[in-house]
Design a protein around this motif. Sequence first.
Motif, PDB file in Angstrom:
ATOM      1  N   GLY A   8     -29.976 101.238  51.183  1.00 37.28           N
ATOM      2  CA  GLY A   8     -30.105 101.756  49.324  1.00 37.28           C
ATOM      3  C   GLY A   8     -29.753 100.259  48.872  1.00 37.28           C
ATOM      4  N   LEU A   9     -29.533  99.310  49.805  1.00 39.53           N
ATOM      5  CA  LEU A   9     -29.276  98.092  48.853  1.00 39.53           C
ATOM      6  C   LEU A   9     -30.764  97.006  48.620  1.00 39.53           C
ATOM      7  CD1 LEU A   9     -26.405  95.501  48.620  1.00 39.53           C
ATOM      8  CD2 LEU A   9     -27.298  94.681  50.485  1.00 39.53           C
ATOM      9  N   THR A  10     -31.518  97.610  49.140  1.00 39.73           N
ATOM     10  CA  THR A  10     -32.305  97.049  48.594  1.00 39.73           C
ATOM     11  C   THR A  10     -33.161  97.004  47.410  1.00 39.73           C
ATOM     12  OG1 THR A  10     -34.042  97.684  50.825  1.00 39.73           O
ATOM     13  CG2 THR A  10     -33.717  95.225  50.814  1.00 39.73           C
ATOM     14  N   ASP A  11     -32.607  98.648  47.607  1.00 36.43           N
ATOM     15  CA  ASP A  11     -33.013  99.523  46.561  1.00 36.43           C
ATOM     16  C   ASP A  11     -32.470  98.462  44.705  1.00 36.43           C
ATOM     17  OD1 ASP A  11     -34.565 100.825  47.494  1.00 36.43           O
ATOM     18  OD2 ASP A  11     -33.065 102.597  47.197  1.00 36.43           O
ATOM     19  N   VAL A  12     -30.638  97.599  44.913  1.00 39.00           N
ATOM     20  CA  VAL A  12     -30.524  97.374  43.791  1.00 39.00           C
ATOM     21  C   VAL A  12     -30.358  95.996  43.797  1.00 39.00           C
ATOM     22  CG1 VAL A  12     -29.070  99.257  43.633  1.00 39.00           C
ATOM     23  CG2 VAL A  12     -28.566  98.055  44.899  1.00 39.00           C
ATOM     24  N   ALA A  13     -30.809  94.710  45.270  1.00 37.47           N
ATOM     25  CA  ALA A  13     -30.467  93.735  44.969  1.00 37.47           C
ATOM     26  C   ALA A  13     -31.529  92.723  45.998  1.00 37.47           C
ATOM     27  CB  ALA A  13     -29.320  93.683  45.691  1.00 37.47           C
ATOM     28  N   ASP A  14     -31.267  91.931  45.281  1.00 36.47           N
ATOM     29  CA  ASP A  14     -32.941  90.644  46.670  1.00 36.47           C
ATOM     30  C   ASP A  14     -31.523  90.563  47.437  1.00 36.47           C
ATOM     31  OD1 ASP A  14     -34.482  91.294  44.932  1.00 36.47           O
ATOM     32  OD2 ASP A  14     -34.454  89.330  44.079  1.00 36.47           O
ATOM     33  N   VAL A  15     -32.470  90.614  48.693  1.00 38.82           N
ATOM     34  CA  VAL A  15     -31.623  90.148  49.242  1.00 38.82           C
ATOM     35  C   VAL A  15     -32.195  88.843  50.161  1.00 38.82           C
ATOM     36  CG1 VAL A  15     -30.958  90.150  52.399  1.00 38.82           C
ATOM     37  CG2 VAL A  15     -30.610  92.395  50.734  1.00 38.82           C
ATOM     38  N   LEU A  16     -31.243  87.963  50.338  1.00 43.17           N
ATOM     39  CA  LEU A  16     -31.724  86.027  50.431  1.00 43.17           C
ATOM     40  C   LEU A  16     -31.233  85.617  51.646  1.00 43.17           C
ATOM     41  CD1 LEU A  16     -33.055  83.456  49.239  1.00 43.17           C
ATOM     42  CD2 LEU A  16     -31.221  83.556  47.592  1.00 43.17           C
ATOM     43  N   ARG A  17     -32.007  85.759  52.362  1.00 41.06           N
ATOM     44  CA  ARG A  17     -31.462  85.091  53.754  1.00 41.06           C
ATOM     45  C   ARG A  17     -31.536  83.357  54.064  1.00 41.06           C
ATOM     46  NH1 ARG A  17     -30.270  89.874  57.127  1.00 41.06           N
ATOM     47  NH2 ARG A  17     -31.953  91.041  56.689  1.00 41.06           N
ATOM     48  N   CYS A  18     -30.557  83.042  53.672  1.00 41.95           N
ATOM     49  CA  CYS A  18     -29.839  81.593  54.041  1.00 41.95           C
ATOM     50  C   CYS A  18     -29.200  81.305  55.285  1.00 41.95           C
ATOM     51  CB  CYS A  18     -29.568  80.840  53.026  1.00 41.95           C
ATOM     52  SG  CYS A  18     -31.311  80.772  51.592  1.00 41.95           S
ATOM     53  N   GLY A  19     -29.861  80.438  56.398  1.00 45.63           N
ATOM     54  CA  GLY A  19     -28.983  80.521  58.010  1.00 45.63           C
ATOM     55  C   GLY A  19     -29.497  81.019  58.678  1.00 45.63           C
ATOM     56  N   ALA A  20     -28.822  80.847  60.592  1.00 51.65           N
ATOM     57  CA  ALA A  20     -29.791  81.656  61.159  1.00 51.65           C
ATOM     58  C   ALA A  20     -28.481  83.157  61.569  1.00 51.65           C
ATOM     59  CB  ALA A  20     -30.293  80.940  62.077  1.00 51.65           C
ATOM     60  N   GLU A  21     -27.534  82.826  61.747  1.00 55.17           N
ATOM     61  CA  GLU A  21     -26.416  83.594  62.843  1.00 55.17           C
ATOM     62  C   GLU A  21     -25.645  83.254  61.395  1.00 55.17           C
ATOM     63  OE1 GLU A  21     -24.958  82.052  66.080  1.00 55.17           O
ATOM     64  OE2 GLU A  21     -27.606  83.047  66.635  1.00 55.17           O
ATOM     65  N   ARG A  22     -25.487  82.662  60.276  1.00 55.91           N
ATOM     66  CA  ARG A  22     -23.983  82.670  59.493  1.00 55.91           C
ATOM     67  C   ARG A  22     -25.229  82.079  57.953  1.00 55.91           C
ATOM     68  NH1 ARG A  22     -19.570  78.534  61.445  1.00 55.91           N
ATOM     69  NH2 ARG A  22     -19.311  78.706  59.645  1.00 55.91           N
ATOM     70  N   VAL A  23     -24.275  81.836  56.828  1.00 57.37           N
ATOM     71  CA  VAL A  23     -24.684  81.872  55.412  1.00 57.37           C
ATOM     72  C   VAL A  23     -25.064  80.031  55.548  1.00 57.37           C
ATOM     73  CG1 VAL A  23     -24.830  81.568  53.013  1.00 57.37           C
ATOM     74  CG2 VAL A  23     -23.954  84.127  54.979  1.00 57.37           C
ATOM     75  N   ASP A  24     -26.493  79.493  55.310  1.00 56.75           N
ATOM     76  CA  ASP A  24     -25.911  78.704  54.928  1.00 56.75           C
ATOM     77  C   ASP A  24     -25.861  78.470  53.745  1.00 56.75           C
ATOM     78  OD1 ASP A  24     -26.868  76.295  54.226  1.00 56.75           O
ATOM     79  OD2 ASP A  24     -28.416  75.646  55.864  1.00 56.75           O
ATOM     80  N   LEU A  25     -24.438  77.614  53.084  1.00 54.50           N
ATOM     81  CA  LEU A  25     -24.550  78.098  51.354  1.00 54.50           C
ATOM     82  C   LEU A  25     -25.277  76.973  50.896  1.00 54.50           C
ATOM     83  CD1 LEU A  25     -20.377  78.602  52.102  1.00 54.50           C
ATOM     84  CD2 LEU A  25     -22.131  80.203  50.350  1.00 54.50           C
ATOM     85  N   ALA A  26     -25.372  75.171  51.640  1.00 50.97           N
ATOM     86  CA  ALA A  26     -26.027  74.786  51.127  1.00 50.97           C
ATOM     87  C   ALA A  26     -27.425  74.715  50.658  1.00 50.97           C
ATOM     88  CB  ALA A  26     -26.086  73.622  51.595  1.00 50.97           C
ATOM     89  N   ALA A  27     -28.333  75.496  51.400  1.00 48.42           N
ATOM     90  CA  ALA A  27     -29.365  76.249  51.223  1.00 48.42           C
ATOM     91  C   ALA A  27     -29.957  76.978  50.176  1.00 48.42           C
ATOM     92  CB  ALA A  27     -29.961  76.299  52.769  1.00 48.42           C
ATOM     93  N   GLY A  28     -28.372  77.836  50.460  1.00 49.41           N
ATOM     94  CA  GLY A  28     -28.647  79.522  49.680  1.00 49.41           C
ATOM     95  C   GLY A  28     -28.465  78.682  48.291  1.00 49.41           C
ATOM     96  N   LEU A  29     -27.404  78.024  47.934  1.00 51.99           N
ATOM     97  CA  LEU A  29     -27.099  77.409  46.374  1.00 51.99           C
ATOM     98  C   LEU A  29     -28.726  76.329  46.137  1.00 51.99           C
ATOM     99  CD1 LEU A  29     -23.999  75.940  45.894  1.00 51.99           C
ATOM    100  CD2 LEU A  29     -24.717  78.128  45.946  1.00 51.99           C
ATOM    101  N   ALA A  30     -29.323  75.761  46.837  1.00 54.11           N
ATOM    102  CA  ALA A  30     -31.044  75.192  46.164  1.00 54.11           C
ATOM    103  C   ALA A  30     -31.782  76.485  46.227  1.00 54.11           C
ATOM    104  CB  ALA A  30     -30.983  74.175  47.873  1.00 54.11           C
ATOM    105  N   GLU A  31     -31.705  77.273  47.138  1.00 50.62           N
ATOM    106  CA  GLU A  31     -32.613  78.519  46.870  1.00 50.62           C
ATOM    107  C   GLU A  31     -32.684  79.159  45.269  1.00 50.62           C
ATOM    108  OE1 GLU A  31     -35.794  79.481  47.572  1.00 50.62           O
ATOM    109  OE2 GLU A  31     -35.532  81.491  46.574  1.00 50.62           O
ATOM    110  N   LEU A  32     -31.318  79.153  44.754  1.00 51.53           N
ATOM    111  CA  LEU A  32     -30.889  79.269  43.629  1.00 51.53           C
ATOM    112  C   LEU A  32     -31.602  78.781  42.468  1.00 51.53           C
ATOM    113  CD1 LEU A  32     -27.474  80.691  44.363  1.00 51.53           C
ATOM    114  CD2 LEU A  32     -29.827  82.377  44.218  1.00 51.53           C
ATOM    115  N   HIS A  33     -31.061  77.136  42.841  1.00 49.16           N
ATOM    116  CA  HIS A  33     -31.811  76.660  41.897  1.00 49.16           C
ATOM    117  C   HIS A  33     -33.260  76.306  41.719  1.00 49.16           C
ATOM    118  CE1 HIS A  33     -27.729  73.400  43.297  1.00 49.16           C
ATOM    119  NE2 HIS A  33     -27.623  74.772  42.044  1.00 49.16           N
ATOM    120  N   ARG A  34     -34.338  76.207  42.867  1.00 49.92           N
ATOM    121  CA  ARG A  34     -35.074  76.462  42.446  1.00 49.92           C
ATOM    122  C   ARG A  34     -35.771  78.368  41.983  1.00 49.92           C
ATOM    123  NH1 ARG A  34     -39.694  79.147  44.515  1.00 49.92           N
ATOM    124  NH2 ARG A  34     -38.036  80.583  45.688  1.00 49.92           N
ATOM    125  N   ARG A  35     -34.762  78.999  41.793  1.00 49.08           N
ATOM    126  CA  ARG A  35     -35.403  80.331  41.066  1.00 49.08           C
ATOM    127  C   ARG A  35     -34.617  79.919  39.936  1.00 49.08           C
ATOM    128  NH1 ARG A  35     -33.822  86.320  44.132  1.00 49.08           N
ATOM    129  NH2 ARG A  35     -35.116  84.826  46.147  1.00 49.08           N
TER     130      ARG A  35
END
Length: 248
Positions: free
Chosen positions: A148-175
Amino acid sequence: MTVGIPIRRLWPEPSTQPLDDAALTALYGRADKPRLRMNFVASLDGAVTVDGYSAGLSGEPDKRVFGLLRMVCDALVVAAGTLRHEGYRAVRLNERRRAWRRANGLAEYPTLVVVSGSLDLDPAQAAFADAPTRPVVLTHADADPPPGLTDVADVLRCGAERVDLAAGLAELHRRGLTQLLCEGGPHLFGALTAADLVDELCLTVSPLLAGPGPGRITAGDAAPPRHLPLRHVLAAEDGVLLLRHARP
Ligand SMILES: NC(=O)c1ccc[n+]([C@@H]2O[C@H](COP(=O)([O-])OP(=O)(O)OC[C@H]3O[C@@H](n4cnc5c(N)ncnc54)[C@H](OP(=O)(O)O)[C@@H]3O)[C@@H](O)[C@H]2O)c1
């Protein structure tokens, strides 16, 4: 219009008149480049909670600035721990604040961005289920979303085994989400500090000695100290200080 407990500027240039919402908005405002702004409330002796929650530290002046910071941001970033613990609801803004956003060419509501490594999230939580704008969940490649999570939210994956916060913020900027307001919590703040991604801290200091026990506004692995210059000091008549520190 001035509402509630008067807030005045102490530094720089003390103001004798209370600051109305327009003056406060101008003091916090939006930046002309991408910015990550943190917002926390703490006790005088550095506690992040009283009885396990931030509510015991917050009062009307803090809530007023908290709401204005939400009004001026593109996205509201929060860690899954705080979302779960504080029972985040859908982001709501009153009509006056929505009108301000429309007049400034912004979406009616900011986008909620939830940072989670485990994806232990409840799609039925009001923050997702009642969201006026589809939220984003920032996670890593290995995480499995619950049904059900993907029904209510976009799941954005940044990083292989842990969240790559810098890449995540860069993707938010891109959006197009460049003005980011992060409401914590401490582990996310610690990780963002370690990655040197924090541009600004808005800190409300509550005139309260919470005593030993609660954690600080930051937590997690040690990180090098970062200098964050003072930009303004506001004081509310109930003794609350509202500090803004930001990178040059
Ligand atoms: N005073 C204030 O202004 C204020 C503000 C916010 C929170 N708080 C308080 O802080 C407490 C919550 O603190 P907390 O220690 O639970 O910290 P937190 O940072 O809110 O939550 C930690 C959780 O968030 C996710 N997360 C955080 N950083 C991450 C990263 N770099 N990568 C991936 N996921 C990340 C993880 O979720 P998953 O487990 O889903 O992987 C992690 O378990 C509560 O008591 C709350 O009331 C106070």
